[in-house]
Design a protein around this motif. Structure first.
Motif, PDB file in Angstrom:
ATOM      1  N   GLY A  19       1.752  19.720  -4.255  1.00  0.00           N
ATOM      2  CA  GLY A  19       2.738  20.266  -3.327  1.00  0.00           C
ATOM      3  C   GLY A  19       4.149  19.859  -3.703  1.00  0.00           C
ATOM      4  N   THR A  20       4.309  18.607  -4.121  1.00  0.00           N
ATOM      5  CA  THR A  20       5.621  18.146  -4.576  1.00  0.00           C
ATOM      6  C   THR A  20       6.066  18.952  -5.786  1.00  0.00           C
ATOM      7  OG1 THR A  20       5.175  15.906  -3.777  1.00  0.00           O
ATOM      8  CG2 THR A  20       6.925  16.158  -5.407  1.00  0.00           C
ATOM      9  N   MET A  21       5.168  19.132  -6.758  1.00  0.00           N
ATOM     10  CA  MET A  21       5.509  19.878  -7.957  1.00  0.00           C
ATOM     11  C   MET A  21       5.830  21.339  -7.632  1.00  0.00           C
ATOM     12  SD  MET A  21       5.463  17.619 -10.292  1.00  0.00           S
ATOM     13  CE  MET A  21       5.902  16.413  -9.022  1.00  0.00           C
ATOM     14  N   PHE A  22       5.028  21.947  -6.725  1.00  0.00           N
ATOM     15  CA  PHE A  22       5.266  23.343  -6.345  1.00  0.00           C
ATOM     16  C   PHE A  22       6.647  23.485  -5.721  1.00  0.00           C
ATOM     17  CE2 PHE A  22       5.257  26.852  -3.333  1.00  0.00           C
ATOM     18  CZ  PHE A  22       4.692  27.885  -4.070  1.00  0.00           C
ATOM     19  N   GLY A  23       6.985  22.594  -4.800  1.00  0.00           N
ATOM     20  CA  GLY A  23       8.276  22.676  -4.142  1.00  0.00           C
ATOM     21  C   GLY A  23       9.436  22.521  -5.105  1.00  0.00           C
ATOM     22  N   LEU A  24       9.330  21.571  -6.019  1.00  0.00           N
ATOM     23  CA  LEU A  24      10.408  21.333  -6.970  1.00  0.00           C
ATOM     24  C   LEU A  24      10.559  22.498  -7.947  1.00  0.00           C
ATOM     25  CD1 LEU A  24       9.822  17.551  -7.774  1.00  0.00           C
ATOM     26  CD2 LEU A  24      11.601  18.529  -6.314  1.00  0.00           C
ATOM     27  N   LYS A  25       9.432  23.063  -8.385  1.00  0.00           N
ATOM     28  CA  LYS A  25       9.488  24.129  -9.391  1.00  0.00           C
ATOM     29  C   LYS A  25       9.852  25.484  -8.801  1.00  0.00           C
ATOM     30  CE  LYS A  25       6.301  21.979 -12.690  1.00  0.00           C
ATOM     31  NZ  LYS A  25       4.999  22.093 -13.414  1.00  0.00           N
ATOM     32  N   THR A  26       9.773  25.636  -7.474  1.00  0.00           N
ATOM     33  CA  THR A  26      10.120  26.919  -6.857  1.00  0.00           C
ATOM     34  C   THR A  26      11.430  26.843  -6.083  1.00  0.00           C
ATOM     35  OG1 THR A  26       8.719  26.405  -4.920  1.00  0.00           O
ATOM     36  CG2 THR A  26       7.728  27.703  -6.703  1.00  0.00           C
ATOM     37  N   GLY A  27      12.210  25.807  -6.326  1.00  0.00           N
ATOM     38  CA  GLY A  27      13.516  25.717  -5.684  1.00  0.00           C
ATOM     39  C   GLY A  27      13.456  25.393  -4.214  1.00  0.00           C
ATOM     40  N   ARG A  71       0.824  -1.208   0.000  1.00  0.00           N
ATOM     41  CA  ARG A  71       0.000   0.000   0.000  1.00  0.00           C
ATOM     42  C   ARG A  71       0.858   1.258   0.000  1.00  0.00           C
ATOM     43  NH1 ARG A  71      -4.423   0.777  -2.156  1.00  0.00           N
ATOM     44  NH2 ARG A  71      -5.018  -1.289  -1.386  1.00  0.00           N
ATOM     45  N   ARG A  72       2.003   1.201   0.645  1.00  0.00           N
ATOM     46  CA  ARG A  72       2.907   2.353   0.625  1.00  0.00           C
ATOM     47  C   ARG A  72       3.379   2.678  -0.794  1.00  0.00           C
ATOM     48  NH1 ARG A  72       7.061   1.402   5.726  1.00  0.00           N
ATOM     49  NH2 ARG A  72       5.677   2.147   7.398  1.00  0.00           N
ATOM     50  N   GLY A  73       3.436   1.659  -1.641  1.00  0.00           N
ATOM     51  CA  GLY A  73       3.805   1.902  -3.029  1.00  0.00           C
ATOM     52  C   GLY A  73       2.838   2.843  -3.718  1.00  0.00           C
ATOM     53  N   ARG A  74       1.566   2.731  -3.374  1.00  0.00           N
ATOM     54  CA  ARG A  74       0.562   3.644  -3.940  1.00  0.00           C
ATOM     55  C   ARG A  74       0.836   5.078  -3.487  1.00  0.00           C
ATOM     56  NH1 ARG A  74      -0.579  -1.218  -5.392  1.00  0.00           N
ATOM     57  NH2 ARG A  74      -2.731  -1.850  -5.797  1.00  0.00           N
ATOM     58  N   TYR A  75       1.302   5.210  -2.253  1.00  0.00           N
ATOM     59  CA  TYR A  75       1.623   6.542  -1.724  1.00  0.00           C
ATOM     60  C   TYR A  75       2.738   7.173  -2.538  1.00  0.00           C
ATOM     61  CZ  TYR A  75       0.784   9.702   2.202  1.00  0.00           C
ATOM     62  OH  TYR A  75       0.376  10.764   2.967  1.00  0.00           O
ATOM     63  N   VAL A  76       3.768   6.375  -2.833  1.00  0.00           N
ATOM     64  CA  VAL A  76       4.883   6.870  -3.637  1.00  0.00           C
ATOM     65  C   VAL A  76       4.392   7.272  -5.025  1.00  0.00           C
ATOM     66  CG1 VAL A  76       7.063   6.223  -4.735  1.00  0.00           C
ATOM     67  CG2 VAL A  76       6.598   5.521  -2.378  1.00  0.00           C
ATOM     68  N   GLU A  77       3.579   6.436  -5.627  1.00  0.00           N
ATOM     69  CA  GLU A  77       3.081   6.718  -6.969  1.00  0.00           C
ATOM     70  C   GLU A  77       2.316   8.035  -7.005  1.00  0.00           C
ATOM     71  OE1 GLU A  77       0.865   3.299  -8.233  1.00  0.00           O
ATOM     72  OE2 GLU A  77       2.557   1.942  -7.901  1.00  0.00           O
ATOM     73  N   PHE A  78       1.443   8.245  -6.034  1.00  0.00           N
ATOM     74  CA  PHE A  78       0.666   9.476  -6.030  1.00  0.00           C
ATOM     75  C   PHE A  78       1.575  10.690  -5.874  1.00  0.00           C
ATOM     76  CE2 PHE A  78      -1.464  13.033  -4.094  1.00  0.00           C
ATOM     77  CZ  PHE A  78      -2.610  13.154  -4.865  1.00  0.00           C
ATOM     78  N   ILE A 106      14.899  19.839  -1.309  1.00  0.00           N
ATOM     79  CA  ILE A 106      14.612  18.508  -1.827  1.00  0.00           C
ATOM     80  C   ILE A 106      14.389  17.504  -0.698  1.00  0.00           C
ATOM     81  CG2 ILE A 106      15.474  16.600  -3.216  1.00  0.00           C
ATOM     82  CD1 ILE A 106      14.696  19.048  -4.823  1.00  0.00           C
ATOM     83  N   GLU A 107      15.192  17.620   0.369  1.00  0.00           N
ATOM     84  CA  GLU A 107      15.076  16.661   1.471  1.00  0.00           C
ATOM     85  C   GLU A 107      13.702  16.718   2.117  1.00  0.00           C
ATOM     86  OE1 GLU A 107      17.557  15.253   5.465  1.00  0.00           O
ATOM     87  OE2 GLU A 107      18.088  17.121   4.445  1.00  0.00           O
ATOM     88  N   SER A 108      13.179  17.929   2.313  1.00  0.00           N
ATOM     89  CA  SER A 108      11.855  18.033   2.919  1.00  0.00           C
ATOM     90  C   SER A 108      10.748  17.700   1.924  1.00  0.00           C
ATOM     91  CB  SER A 108      11.643  19.439   3.505  1.00  0.00           C
ATOM     92  OG  SER A 108      11.686  20.428   2.502  1.00  0.00           O
ATOM     93  N   ILE A 109      10.919  18.077   0.650  1.00  0.00           N
ATOM     94  CA  ILE A 109       9.898  17.788  -0.359  1.00  0.00           C
ATOM     95  C   ILE A 109       9.686  16.284  -0.500  1.00  0.00           C
ATOM     96  CG2 ILE A 109       9.355  17.918  -2.829  1.00  0.00           C
ATOM     97  CD1 ILE A 109      10.925  20.588  -2.852  1.00  0.00           C
ATOM     98  N   LEU A 110      10.771  15.528  -0.488  1.00  0.00           N
ATOM     99  CA  LEU A 110      10.676  14.087  -0.685  1.00  0.00           C
ATOM    100  C   LEU A 110      10.604  13.307   0.625  1.00  0.00           C
ATOM    101  CD1 LEU A 110      13.090  13.589  -3.711  1.00  0.00           C
ATOM    102  CD2 LEU A 110      10.605  13.890  -3.709  1.00  0.00           C
ATOM    103  N   SER A 111      10.431  14.014   1.737  1.00  0.00           N
ATOM    104  CA  SER A 111      10.328  13.319   3.019  1.00  0.00           C
ATOM    105  C   SER A 111       9.036  12.530   3.138  1.00  0.00           C
ATOM    106  CB  SER A 111      10.427  14.304   4.182  1.00  0.00           C
ATOM    107  OG  SER A 111       9.302  15.164   4.233  1.00  0.00           O
ATOM    108  N   SER A 112       8.102  12.763   2.222  1.00  0.00           N
ATOM    109  CA  SER A 112       6.850  11.993   2.225  1.00  0.00           C
ATOM    110  C   SER A 112       7.074  10.542   1.815  1.00  0.00           C
ATOM    111  CB  SER A 112       5.832  12.645   1.285  1.00  0.00           C
ATOM    112  OG  SER A 112       6.324  12.664  -0.044  1.00  0.00           O
ATOM    113  N   MET A 113       8.225  10.256   1.223  1.00  0.00           N
ATOM    114  CA  MET A 113       8.478   8.890   0.776  1.00  0.00           C
ATOM    115  C   MET A 113       8.614   7.945   1.983  1.00  0.00           C
ATOM    116  SD  MET A 113       8.487   9.078  -2.521  1.00  0.00           S
ATOM    117  CE  MET A 113       7.224  10.324  -2.260  1.00  0.00           C
TER     118      MET A 113
END
Length: 291
Positions: A266-274, A252-259, A277-284
Motif C-alpha cells: 500500500g505504501t509503494m502503491f501510494g508513492l508510485k501513483t502520486g 516493537r514499533r521499530g518493526r512496524y516502521v521497517e515493514f 505523502i502525509e496520509s501514506i506515511l501516517s502509519s509511522m
C-alpha cells in the motif's frame, strides 16, 4: 471490460460506504478517548482533524488524524477516490492494465498506535480498484507491542481472529483460512525472520464474479473491525504499565516502521501513483526506538 456507467456507480457506492464507515470509526475512537480512565490517561480527550486533499493527477480524498491523544497516541483514518494511468512498471502487475493502463481506486485505511503498551496497535484497510476489470482488497491485522501478547493463542488474538472469521464465514467458510494464511505470509519481516504481529486476514484481487457479494464481504470486514477492536481496547484500558513495558512497545514499533518502508504494498502503491505523502506515511508511529 466494465461499462463506464457501471464503474461510476460502483465507485460511488463504494466511496459512500467508506465515507460512512470512516464517520463511525471516528466516533468510536473519539469515545475511547473520552472513556479512558483519567488516573492512567490524564488530560483532555483529543478529537480527529479531517483535512481534504486533491491529487494533481486526478481525484483526492480526506485525511483524518488524531494526534497526541491521552489514550490514542496517534491515529490516521483516511478515505480516497483517485483515478489516473499506471506506469508501465505498475501496469504489468495489475489485472487488466496491460490492455488499458487507466485505473480508478477508492478505499479506507487506518492505523492506530495506542499510548498504553497493553493495548495493541491495529491496522485496517479495504478498497475497490478497477482497470478493465475490478476487484476488492484489504483486511485487518493486530500488532501487540508486548511479547507476552504476541501469540495467536493470546486472548486478544483469539477475539480478533474470531471476529474476522465470522465476517468470512458469512460468505464462504474457505475464505478465512485462505485469507489468514495470506496475512501471515504478507505481514512478515524476512530480515528479522519474525511476523509483524499476530495477523488477521489479507485479501487482494478479490473478484468472485459477483460484485455485490464481494462488496458485501468488504462491508462485513469493516463492520467486524469496528465491533472487535474497540472491545479489545476497552478490555485493556484499565491496565497499568511499567517503564519496561513502554520501552518494549517503542522497540516493537521499530518493526512496524521497517515493514511499512521496506515491504508494504500500500505504501509503494501510494508513492508510485502520486498519493498524498502525509496520509501514506501516517502509519509511522509517533515515537520509536532502535536499541
Amino acid at each position: 471490460m466494465i461499462d463506464p456507467a457501471v464503474l461510476d456507480s460502483r465507485n460511488a457506492r463504494a466511496r459512500a460506504w467508506f465515507d460512512a464507515l470512516r464517520d463511525r470509526i471516528v466516533a468510536a475512537f473519539e469515545q475511547l478517548e473520552i472513556d479512558a480512565p483519567a488516573e492512567l490517561f490524564p488530560g483532555e480527550p483529543a478529537k480527529f482533524e479531517l483535512k481534504p486533499w486533491v491529487r494533481e493527477a486526478g481525484g483526492g480524498g480526506v485525511m483524518g488524524f488524531l494526534r497526541g491523544g491521552r489514550f490514542i497516541e496517534k491515529m490516521g483514518c483516511h478515505i480516497s477516490l483517485v483515478h489516473g494511468t499506471f506506469t508501465p512498471e505498475m501496469a504489468a502487475n495489475m489485472p487488466g492494465a496491460d490492455k488499458d493502463p487507466r485505473f480508478t481506486a477508492t478505499g479506507i485505511s487506518l492505523i492506530a498506535h495506542m499510548r498504553s503498551p497493553k493495548v495493541p496497535a491495529v491496522h485496517m484497510n479495504t478498497r475497490f480498484l478497477a482497470t478493465q476489470t475490478g476487484w476488492f482488497g484489504g483486511g485487518a491485522d493486530l500488532t501487540p507491542t508486548l511479547d507476552s501478547q504476541r501469540s495467536q493463542e493470546a486472548p486478544d488474538a483469539v477475539t480478533f481472529h474470531a471476529a474476522l472469521k465470522g465476517a468470512c464465514d458469512k460468505h464462504d467458510p474457505a475464505w478465512y483460512p485462505d485469507f489468514k494464511a495470506r496475512c501471515d505470509e504478507y505481514f512478515y519481516l524476512p530480515h528479522r525472520k519474525e511476523p509483524r504481529g499476530i495477523g488477521g486476514i489479507f485479501y487482494d484481487h478479490h473478484n468472485s464474479g459477483d460484485w455485490e457479494r464481494d462488496f458485501q464481504f468488504t462491508q462485513d470486514v469493516g463492520e467486524a473491525f469496528l465491533d472487535v477492536y474497540p472491545r479489545i481496547a476497552r478490555g485493556r484500558m484499565h491496565e497499568p504499565w511499567t517503564e519496561a513495558d513502554r520501552r518494549e512497545q517503542l522497540i516493537r514499533r521499530g518493526r512496524y516502521v521497517e515493514f511499512n518502508l521496506l515491504y508494504d504494498r500500500g505504501t509503494m502503491f501510494g508513492l508510485k501513483t502520486g498519493g498524498n505523502i502525509e496520509s501514506i506515511l501516517s502509519s509511522m508511529p509517533p515515537e520509536v526506538i532502535w536499541p
